[in-house]
Design an enzyme around this catalytic site. Structure first.
Site, PDB file in Angstrom:
ATOM      1  CD  GLN A 108      27.916  -7.981  43.877  1.00 17.43           C
ATOM      2  OE1 GLN A 108      28.430  -7.062  43.235  1.00 17.43           O
ATOM      3  NE2 GLN A 108      26.795  -8.551  43.486  1.00 17.43           N
ATOM      4  CG  HIS A 172      26.096  -4.004  40.833  1.00 17.04           C
ATOM      5  ND1 HIS A 172      25.216  -3.692  39.830  1.00 17.04           N
ATOM      6  CD2 HIS A 172      25.946  -5.337  41.060  1.00 17.04           C
ATOM      7  CE1 HIS A 172      24.551  -4.791  39.462  1.00 17.04           C
ATOM      8  NE2 HIS A 172      24.989  -5.798  40.214  1.00 17.04           N
ATOM      9  CD  GLU A 272      27.423  -3.788  27.298  1.00 11.34           C
ATOM     10  OE1 GLU A 272      26.246  -3.531  26.968  1.00 11.34           O
ATOM     11  OE2 GLU A 272      28.257  -2.911  27.589  1.00 11.34           O
ATOM     12  CE1 TYR A 282      32.171   1.831  25.557  1.00  9.74           C
ATOM     13  CE2 TYR A 282      32.381   3.848  26.821  1.00  9.74           C
ATOM     14  CZ  TYR A 282      32.841   3.001  25.840  1.00  9.74           C
ATOM     15  OH  TYR A 282      33.974   3.325  25.129  1.00  9.74           O
ATOM     16  CE1 TYR A 293      19.703 -10.236  36.984  1.00  9.77           C
ATOM     17  CE2 TYR A 293      19.212  -8.065  37.831  1.00  9.77           C
ATOM     18  CZ  TYR A 293      20.125  -9.011  37.455  1.00  9.77           C
ATOM     19  OH  TYR A 293      21.468  -8.743  37.538  1.00  9.77           O
TER      20      TYR A 293
END
Length: 403
Positions: A108, A172, A272, A282, A293
């Site tokens: 990513q 991420h 979210e 959060y 998962y």
């Protein structure tokens, strides 16, 4: 969603009828239930043409972010490590920008977000900012750099922020930029899928002593604003604005309140939309409306029971039971779609659609799933200077939503 495809002047045009209300949007996507019952979306005026999607360019390579120059040309980052200047109509690559630092283009990671200085001027203030995955001791991590755009070359390039610690892995990174009205810069940072060895079983996102799973706030030169929130411990990193985030891949400043909002990926469900307050926690990985998962679909598997309050900040909106993987975020303020003014828009990677979230103050009023028939992983969404909406897709397309 009714779709009629046609060809127009060599460009692909898809005419899309809007879906009204939360119930229709949920049925259309087979999931993605709203966090509230919602109300019907406002229909456009009878005389208004339906929104349509026009493919302006299909030759990009894993584009990640888009920024408009004052002359309406576009800066586009490509994950592999190149930044392009596109023509004002988006159809042509005019140049490849020189002077970028090396990126870790794997998984990513790569060349990610790009933003112009709020006072950008090609002659007097030519600074641009970008995020990328950077190699270093211990692995890699998100970094923020800035440079002066001189024609097609970046000069005076400086790294103004480095996520710490650098870790192994390829996922991420988060990595969106948003400038506040005071000129300070928010940076969203993923938790990098790492556990914190000092707290077994606890993700780094809850440790205020690092930058993983956080939003940070810095000045344009990378220094720390004096009024960043205090976190009650001497070990907190000074750049910290909020924590307990998972993988925030969308960020935008609310046009009325000036507050930061982000979209972030949940695990299996639990994506979210958050209104990000300084000092806020959060919840990740202690609370999520998503599930581990592989868990059976349902409510019983929600991480920590799902409900965030009162210990953690509740999301404005969330998607269950499966993830849409939200990417990019903007608030629409243009004249092209008056019925959409004030709405938040986010792309969806797994969900392959554009989501509109209508707001009542800081609460969700309704939401709808749009342009699913494009079949595209939408990576970024921006409002253009012409008042239309522009999308980047992982397949390499630049798409304009207009009438």
């Amino acid at each position: 969603m009714s779709v009629a495809a046609r060809r127009n002047s060599g460009r692909s045009v898809v005419q899309v009828a809007r879906i009204a209300g939360v119930a229709a949007s949920v049925a259309a996507c087979g999931g993605g239930a709203s966090s509230s019952n919602g109300t019907a979306a406002t229909a456009p005026a009878a005389t208004a043409a339906a929104p349509k999607a026009t493919v302006l360019n299909a030759s990009l390579s894993s584009p990640w972010s888009l920024a408009f120059l004052p002359d309406r040309r576009m800066l586009v980052t490509q994950k592999g490590g190149t930044m392009l200047i596109l023509s004002a109509d988006g159809a042509r690559t005019e140049a490849t920008v020189n002077g970028l630092p090396a990126v870790v283009a794997s998984g990513q990671g790569g060349l990610l977000d790009v933003a112009l200085d709020p006072g950008f001027d090609a002659s007097t203030n030519p600074w641009i900012y970008w995020t990328y995955s950077e190699a270093g001791a211990g692995g890699n991590g998100t970094a923020v750099a800035r440079g002066k755009l001189a024609g097609t070359t970046l000069t005076d390039v400086t790294v103004i922020f480095r996520q710490a610690p650098k870790v192994s892995g390829e996922g991420h990174y988060g990595s969106r930029l948003a400038f506040r009205a005071d000129g300070t810069l928010f940076v969203t940072l993923g938790e990098r899928q790492q556990d914190d060895p000092s707290n077994p079983g606890l993700d780094h996102a809850q440790n205020v002593g690092n930058h993983l799973g956080k939003v940070v706030r810095i000045r344009r030169d990378g220094s720390v604003p004096a009024d960043n929130p205090a976190f009650g411990t001497s070990g907190a990193v000074p750049e910290l604005w909020s924590y307990g985030h998972r993988n925030p891949q969308g960020a935008a400043i609310h046009p009325v309140t000036g507050e930061l909002w982000v979209t972030e990926h949940g695990p299996q469900g639990g994506d979210e939309l958050n209104r990000v307050q300084g000092g806020g926690n959060y919840g990740w990985p202690l609370r999520s409306y998503g599930c581990p998962y592989g868990a059976p679909v349902g409510d019983a598997c929600r991480v920590g029971g799902g409900t965030h309050a009162p210990a953690y900040v509740e999301p404005v909106s969330y998607w269950v039971p499966t993830s849409i993987a939200p990417a990019g975020l903007m608030f629409y303020t243009g004249a092209g779609f008056p019925e959409w003014r004030g709405s938040a828009f986010t792309g969806a990677l797994a969900g392959q659609a554009l989501w509109r979230i209508a707001l009542d103050g800081n609460a969700e009023a309704s939401r709808e799933r749009l342009f699913a028939d494009l079949g595209e992983r939408i990576r970024d969404v921006r409002q253009g200077p012409d008042g239309w909406i522009y999308l980047l897709t992982d397949s390499g397309k630049l798409i304009r939503i207009d009438r």
